[in-house]
Design a protein around this motif. Structure first.
Motif, mmCIF file in Angstrom:
data_model
loop_
_atom_site.group_PDB
_atom_site.id
_atom_site.type_symbol
_atom_site.label_atom_id
_atom_site.label_comp_id
_atom_site.label_asym_id
_atom_site.label_seq_id
_atom_site.Cartn_x
_atom_site.Cartn_y
_atom_site.Cartn_z
ATOM 1 N N TYR A 72 0.802 -1.215 0.000
ATOM 2 C CA TYR A 72 0.000 0.000 0.000
ATOM 3 C C TYR A 72 0.842 1.276 0.000
ATOM 4 O O TYR A 72 0.319 2.343 0.214
ATOM 5 N N PRO A 113 -5.958 1.669 -0.901
ATOM 6 C CA PRO A 113 -6.572 0.354 -0.722
ATOM 7 C C PRO A 113 -7.667 0.046 -1.746
ATOM 8 O O PRO A 113 -7.790 -1.083 -2.181
ATOM 9 N N ILE A 114 -8.469 1.033 -2.119
ATOM 10 C CA ILE A 114 -9.505 0.811 -3.131
ATOM 11 C C ILE A 114 -9.653 2.101 -3.937
ATOM 12 O O ILE A 114 -9.780 3.188 -3.382
ATOM 13 N N ARG A 138 -13.531 1.722 -8.567
ATOM 14 C CA ARG A 138 -14.082 0.422 -8.171
ATOM 15 C C ARG A 138 -15.339 0.546 -7.321
ATOM 16 O O ARG A 138 -16.044 -0.440 -7.117
ATOM 17 N N LEU A 139 -15.624 1.734 -6.808
ATOM 18 C CA LEU A 139 -16.834 1.945 -6.008
ATOM 19 C C LEU A 139 -18.024 2.067 -6.941
ATOM 20 O O LEU A 139 -18.048 2.903 -7.833
ATOM 21 N N PHE A 156 -18.982 -2.434 -4.328
ATOM 22 C CA PHE A 156 -17.737 -2.195 -5.051
ATOM 23 C C PHE A 156 -17.377 -3.415 -5.891
ATOM 24 O O PHE A 156 -17.876 -4.522 -5.666
ATOM 25 N N TYR A 181 -14.553 -6.134 -7.348
ATOM 26 C CA TYR A 181 -13.319 -6.783 -6.926
ATOM 27 C C TYR A 181 -12.998 -7.917 -7.889
ATOM 28 O O TYR A 181 -13.841 -8.311 -8.698
ATOM 29 N N THR A 236 -19.004 -8.122 -7.999
ATOM 30 C CA THR A 236 -19.329 -7.014 -7.110
ATOM 31 C C THR A 236 -19.709 -7.566 -5.749
ATOM 32 O O THR A 236 -20.163 -8.706 -5.623
ATOM 33 N N PHE A 294 -11.542 -1.164 5.187
ATOM 34 C CA PHE A 294 -10.764 -0.086 4.582
ATOM 35 C C PHE A 294 -9.681 0.391 5.541
ATOM 36 O O PHE A 294 -8.524 0.570 5.158
ATOM 37 N N HIS A 303 -6.160 -1.091 5.982
ATOM 38 C CA HIS A 303 -5.132 -0.808 4.992
ATOM 39 C C HIS A 303 -4.589 0.618 5.055
ATOM 40 O O HIS A 303 -3.792 1.003 4.214
#
Length: 126
Positions: free
Chosen positions: A8, A13-14, A18-19, A29, A31, A44, A56, A59
């Motif tokens: 990281y 982290p995201i 991707r949301l 989200f 993945y 999803t 979340f 990370h």
């Protein structure tokens, strides 16, 4: 622990891309499921707000750690000067190096970081 945190240091982290959605059920989200192949690999998931926040925050880097965006010549505010100097050095003729002195292991390549590590010679015992 270091290997875990290293994942990281260059990315979040995201990613926002991707949301998918946020509603009363939770956060949805995208993945990647590495156990599947083809179109089924991209899936999803919807998690409750609290569970998404918990995962979340697992990370988020601890205090004192900083995310690395650039390294090497681009690492500092002087990157323009570094690049200009590198261009000068590339145009300069290659200097002939003297053969290393006996027991001189000054340059050892550090393969992980791609840098040269300089070791100072050890003084003889008195």
């Amino acid at each position: 622990m270091l290997a875990y945190l290293a994942r990281y240091t260059h990315r979040v982290p995201i990613a926002n891309s991707r949301l998918v959605g946020l509603d009363q059920r939770g956060v949805t989200f995208r993945y990647k499921d590495y156990r599947r192949n083809g179109r089924e690999r991209f899936r999803t998931m919807t998690l409750a707000h609290g569970e998404f926040s918990r995962r979340f925050l697992l990370h988020v880097l601890p205090n004192g750690f900083h995310r690395i965006r650039h390294y090497g010549l681009l690492a500092s505010a002087t990157c323009k000067a570094n690049i200009a100097r590198a261009r000068e050095l590339i145009a300069a003729p290659v200097a002939v190096a003297d053969p290393p002195a006996e027991h001189d292991n000054t340059d050892l390549a550090d393969g992980a970081a791609g840098t040269i590590v300089h070791h100072a010679p050890v003084a003889p015992a008195a």
